[in-house]
Design an enzyme around this catalytic site. Structure first.
Site, PDB file in Angstrom:
ATOM      1  N   CYS A  61      37.775  39.625  46.903  1.00 42.07           N
ATOM      2  CA  CYS A  61      37.807  41.081  46.749  1.00 42.07           C
ATOM      3  C   CYS A  61      36.885  41.534  45.610  1.00 42.07           C
ATOM      4  O   CYS A  61      35.682  41.379  45.726  1.00 42.07           O
ATOM      5  CB  CYS A  61      39.248  41.554  46.616  1.00 42.07           C
ATOM      6  SG  CYS A  61      39.426  43.257  47.150  1.00 42.07           S
ATOM      7  N   HIS A 154      42.699  39.412  49.969  1.00 42.13           N
ATOM      8  CA  HIS A 154      43.461  38.772  48.879  1.00 42.13           C
ATOM      9  C   HIS A 154      44.193  37.550  49.430  1.00 42.13           C
ATOM     10  O   HIS A 154      45.223  37.698  50.087  1.00 42.13           O
ATOM     11  CB  HIS A 154      44.496  39.760  48.322  1.00 42.13           C
ATOM     12  CG  HIS A 154      43.941  40.645  47.271  1.00 42.13           C
ATOM     13  ND1 HIS A 154      44.231  40.500  45.937  1.00 42.13           N
ATOM     14  CD2 HIS A 154      43.089  41.683  47.355  1.00 42.13           C
ATOM     15  CE1 HIS A 154      43.593  41.420  45.245  1.00 42.13           C
ATOM     16  NE2 HIS A 154      42.894  42.160  46.076  1.00 42.13           N
ATOM     17  N   GLU A 156      45.992  35.352  47.970  1.00 39.95           N
ATOM     18  CA  GLU A 156      47.174  34.893  47.223  1.00 39.95           C
ATOM     19  C   GLU A 156      48.451  35.604  47.687  1.00 39.95           C
ATOM     20  O   GLU A 156      49.528  35.347  47.170  1.00 39.95           O
ATOM     21  CB  GLU A 156      46.965  35.101  45.711  1.00 39.95           C
ATOM     22  CG  GLU A 156      47.064  36.530  45.204  1.00 39.95           C
ATOM     23  CD  GLU A 156      45.805  37.366  45.432  1.00 39.95           C
ATOM     24  OE1 GLU A 156      44.983  37.024  46.303  1.00 39.95           O
ATOM     25  OE2 GLU A 156      45.672  38.393  44.745  1.00 39.95           O
TER      26      GLU A 156
HETATM   27  N1  GLN Z   1      38.184  48.375  44.984  1.00 42.75           N
HETATM   28  C1  GLN Z   1      37.999  47.316  44.022  1.00 42.75           C
HETATM   29  C2  GLN Z   1      36.573  47.304  43.484  1.00 42.75           C
HETATM   30  O1  GLN Z   1      35.723  47.933  44.022  1.00 42.75           O
HETATM   31  C3  GLN Z   1      38.342  45.964  44.603  1.00 42.75           C
HETATM   32  C4  GLN Z   1      39.795  45.949  45.023  1.00 42.75           C
HETATM   33  C5  GLN Z   1      40.441  44.595  44.998  1.00 42.75           C
HETATM   34  O2  GLN Z   1      39.970  43.655  44.353  1.00 42.75           O
HETATM   35  N2  GLN Z   1      41.579  44.528  45.637  1.00 42.75           N
HETATM   36  O3  GLN Z   1      36.303  46.676  42.522  1.00 42.75           O
END
Ligand code: GLN
Length: 189
Positions: A61, A154, A156
């Protein structure tokens, strides 16, 4: 999750914490914050060194955004370690977060339940990059470039540790066997 697959896991906050690691996961969160703190605590160069030395590095992410060599905004400043272009918040706001079963060939036949939280998506992939998984509309959400991996979701948040075992194999652990019995590993804390 790492401990549940038999790995010794430790938190990284300072460059000295990277010493003697076989692999690094840059987690989800907020990439602008990660970017600032990585600069402040001088983590950028040692993380890049680690990746270039062939150690396994996985961005999930916000961590994926940090590994990209190109993003659609000026902030954060990514580390440009993987040949991918990434768009932040590609699915909208927090309320537009969603879950999706993915087919990830490297993990075997059983679908992988992926959780996307204000997630980024990959909008360009370079030649050295392999797509591990894509959304039904074809947009890549899991990629690998040699010793490096990036996922929009994610990993985890479910009990399915197959992708962690796959990463551990990149870090020099036991070979991942997609044919191995598919047993969910309970979470440990
Ligand atoms: N929206 C976040 C970003 O742009 C990432 C979100 C996440 O890691 N769940 O950094």
């Amino acid at each position: 999750m790492l401990r549940s697959v038999g790995v010794t896991a430790t938190e990284v906050r300072l460059p000295k914490h990277l010493e003697e690691l076989d692999g690094l996961i840059i987690p989800g969160g907020e990439s602008t914050t990660l970017s600032r703190l990585m600069s402040l605590y001088e983590l950028r160069e040692p993380v890049a060194e680690m990746a270039k030395r062939g150690k396994a590095v996985w961005g999930t992410c916000a961590g994926m955004i940090m590994l990209a060599n190109e993003i659609t905004e000026e902030d954060p400043v990514p580390m440009a370690l993987m040949d991918v272009g990434v768009q932040r918040n590609a699915f909208g706001r927090q309320v537009d977060s969603f879950e999706q079963d993915l087919h990830i060939k490297a993990l075997g036949e059983r679908e992988y339940h992926a959780i996307f939280i204000r997630a980024p998506v990959i909008i360009r992939i370079g030649d050295p990059v392999d797509v591990l998984a894509a959304l039904p509309d074809g947009r890549p959400v899991a990629v690998q470039q040699g010793n490096m991996m990036a996922t929009s979701f994610h990993p985890e948040l479910t009990a399915d540790a197959r992708i962690h075992r796959y990463f551990v194999s990149l870090a020099g652990g036991p070979a991942f066997d997609p044919e191995a019995p598919l047993i969910d590993t309970p979470r440990v804390r």
